[in-house]
Design a protein around this motif. Structure first.
Motif, mmCIF file in Angstrom:
data_model
loop_
_atom_site.group_PDB
_atom_site.id
_atom_site.type_symbol
_atom_site.label_atom_id
_atom_site.label_comp_id
_atom_site.label_asym_id
_atom_site.label_seq_id
_atom_site.Cartn_x
_atom_site.Cartn_y
_atom_site.Cartn_z
ATOM 1 N N VAL A 39 -33.578 -63.234 11.170
ATOM 2 C CA VAL A 39 -33.939 -61.816 11.117
ATOM 3 C C VAL A 39 -33.726 -61.347 9.678
ATOM 4 O O VAL A 39 -32.781 -60.627 9.371
ATOM 5 C CB VAL A 39 -33.100 -60.967 12.103
ATOM 6 C CG1 VAL A 39 -33.609 -59.530 12.137
ATOM 7 C CG2 VAL A 39 -33.133 -61.556 13.505
ATOM 8 N N PRO A 40 -34.578 -61.784 8.755
ATOM 9 C CA PRO A 40 -34.386 -61.421 7.349
ATOM 10 C C PRO A 40 -34.625 -59.937 7.096
ATOM 11 O O PRO A 40 -35.238 -59.247 7.905
ATOM 12 C CB PRO A 40 -35.428 -62.282 6.630
ATOM 13 C CG PRO A 40 -36.487 -62.535 7.659
ATOM 14 C CD PRO A 40 -35.768 -62.628 8.970
ATOM 15 N N GLY A 41 -34.124 -59.507 5.970
ATOM 16 C CA GLY A 41 -34.246 -58.105 5.583
ATOM 17 C C GLY A 41 -32.969 -57.649 4.917
ATOM 18 O O GLY A 41 -32.950 -57.282 3.752
ATOM 19 N N HIS A 42 -31.864 -57.701 5.666
ATOM 20 C CA HIS A 42 -30.572 -57.334 5.072
ATOM 21 C C HIS A 42 -30.215 -58.323 3.969
ATOM 22 O O HIS A 42 -29.788 -57.940 2.890
ATOM 23 C CB HIS A 42 -29.499 -57.293 6.151
ATOM 24 C CG HIS A 42 -28.183 -56.775 5.656
ATOM 25 N ND1 HIS A 42 -28.035 -55.525 5.086
ATOM 26 C CD2 HIS A 42 -26.949 -57.341 5.636
ATOM 27 C CE1 HIS A 42 -26.773 -55.340 4.742
ATOM 28 N NE2 HIS A 42 -26.094 -56.431 5.058
ATOM 29 N N THR A 43 -30.372 -59.598 4.254
ATOM 30 C CA THR A 43 -30.369 -60.657 3.243
ATOM 31 C C THR A 43 -31.552 -61.556 3.544
ATOM 32 O O THR A 43 -32.177 -61.453 4.599
ATOM 33 C CB THR A 43 -29.061 -61.488 3.251
ATOM 34 O OG1 THR A 43 -28.933 -62.153 4.523
ATOM 35 C CG2 THR A 43 -27.835 -60.618 3.007
ATOM 36 N N ALA A 44 -31.847 -62.472 2.624
ATOM 37 C CA ALA A 44 -33.040 -63.313 2.795
ATOM 38 C C ALA A 44 -32.932 -64.242 3.991
ATOM 39 O O ALA A 44 -33.937 -64.566 4.632
ATOM 40 C CB ALA A 44 -33.284 -64.125 1.523
#
Length: 310
Positions: free
Chosen positions: A217-222
Motif C-alpha cells: 500500500v505505497p504512498g506513505h513510503t514507497a
C-alpha cells in the motif's frame, strides 16, 4: 495551530486518549494491540489540507492541547504457541514538544517489552514484520532488551523488498536539504545497517506467517506494507500508516505531510476504505488512539465512518 477549545479528556474519551493493551479473537488466532507509547500530532501540520472548521467538527478526536493522540506500538498475532509481531514501537524515547516542529509534539515510548511480557510471549516471537521504516515502527529492533539481550531473541525482521531498497536510495544531499525538524523522520543507511543482518526481504502477496500476507500500500513510503490476517473465514487488515486517525475514514482526501507520495496515498486510501466497507472485514489502525480495532461502516448516503470493536 488549532485553536478550537476542547473538553478535558475523561475515561470514556477513547478517540483522544493513549491506547491500552487490547485483545480480540479472529478465528483460531488471538490479536493484541501492544502499546509502546504515544505521540501528539499537530492537526494543521500533520494533515495540512484539513481546515480549522474540520477540526471543530472533529473536536472529539483532539486532546486538551488540541492535538491528535497517536498510539505507538505493535500488533501481536498468536496462533497456538506461535507468535508474530507486526511493528515494534519506537523504544525508550521521551521527547517534549518542540514548538519549531509543525507536525509532531511530545512523544514517549518504552512500554512494548513490558506489555509483551504481560502477554507471556516475550520469548516466543519468531518474526517481527515491519510495515515501513519510520523509527516509530521498528525502534525496538535497534535497542537491547533486559540484560543487554536482543529484545526479540533470534526473530527475523521482515521488510518489504521495495521499502528496503527505497530507503537505501536516499542520498546525503537530499537529507541535508531537509529542514532540521524533518530530518528526524529520516532513516539513514547507517541506522538500517544495525538491523541488516537479521532482515529478511519479503514480496507483495507473500505469506509471512500462517494466515498472514503482505499487501503493498505505497504512498506513505514507497514500500509501505499492510498485512491481511485470515482465520476460519474471518479477516482483518492491519493498515499501518495508510491512515493515522479514524477521521480519515470519512475524509480519505486528507493526506499526511509525511507522505512520500500524497496523491498515491489518497488513491490507495480510497481503495482500502471502499474494500473494508464492502467486505465488512475488521481493520487495525496502529495510530488510532485507543480505538485501534474496528470496522468501516458505510451509511445510505455513502459516507464512511470508523466503528470501534473491542
Amino acid at each position: 495551530m488549532i485553536t478550537t477549545r476542547v473538553a478535558p479528556v475523561d475515561g470514556n474519551d477513547r478517540l483522544r486518549r493513549p491506547p491500552r493493551l487490547r485483545t480480540i479473537r479472529l478465528g483460531r488466532m488471538k490479536l493484541s494491540y501492544v502499546p509502546d507509547g504515544a505521540v501528539a500530532l499537530k492537526p494543521s501540520g500533520w494533515l495540512p489540507n484539513a481546515t480549522e472548521q474540520d477540526w471543530i467538527t472533529y473536536a472529539d478526536h483532539l486532546d486538551e492541547n488540541g492535538h491528535l493522540v497517536a498510539g505507538i506500538g505493535g500488533l501481536l498475532v498468536q496462533r497456538g504457541r506461535r507468535a508474530l509481531l507486526i511493528d515494534a514501537g519506537i523504544g525508550p524515547v521521551v521527547a517534549p514538544d518542540d514548538p519549531h516542529n509543525p507536525m509532531t509534539g511530545a512523544v514517549h515510548g518504552g512500554a512494548l517489552l513490558r506489555n509483551l511480557a504481560r502477554l507471556g510471549v516475550a520469548d516466543r516471537i519468531e518474526a517481527v514484520a515491519i510495515s515501513h521504516l519510520h523509527l516509530d515502527h521498528f525502534g525496538w529492533t535497534l535497542r537491547e532488551g533486559p540484560g543487554g539481550t536482543a529484545p526479540f531473541g533470534a526473530a527475523r525482521y521482515l521488510v518489504a523488498d521495495t521499502e528496503w531498497d527505497w530507503w537505501h536510495s536516499l542520498t546525503p544531499e537530499l537529507i541535508d536539504s531537509l529542514p532540521d525538524w524533518a530530518k528526524g523522520s529520516i532513516t539513514t543507511p547507517d541506522t538500517l545497517a544495525v538491523i541488516a543482518p537479521r532482515v529478511q526481504r519479503i514480496l507483495n502477496g507473500e505469506e509471512i506467517f500462517p494466515g498472514v500476507r503482505a499487501q503493498a500500500v505505497p504512498g506513505h513510503t514507497a514500500g509501505h506494507t499492510a498485512f491481511a490476517i485470515k482465520s476460519f473465514g474471518r479477516r482483518l487488515v492491519m493498515i499501518g500508516d495508510a491512515m493515522h486517525t479514524p477521521a480519515q475514514i470519512a475524509n480519505p482526501e486528507w493526506f499526511c505531510a509525511a507522505d512520500f507520495d500524497p496523491e498515491e496515498g489518497v488513491r490507495r486510501r480510497r481503495i482500502l476504505i471502499d474494500r473494508l466497507a464492502t467486505s465488512g472485514d475488521l481493520a487495525f489502525g496502529i495510530h488510532f488512539a485507543d480505538v485501534p480495532f474496528g470496522r468501516v461502516h458505510r451509511d445510505a448516503d455513502g459516507r464512511t465512518t470508523w466503528v470501534p470493536v473491542g
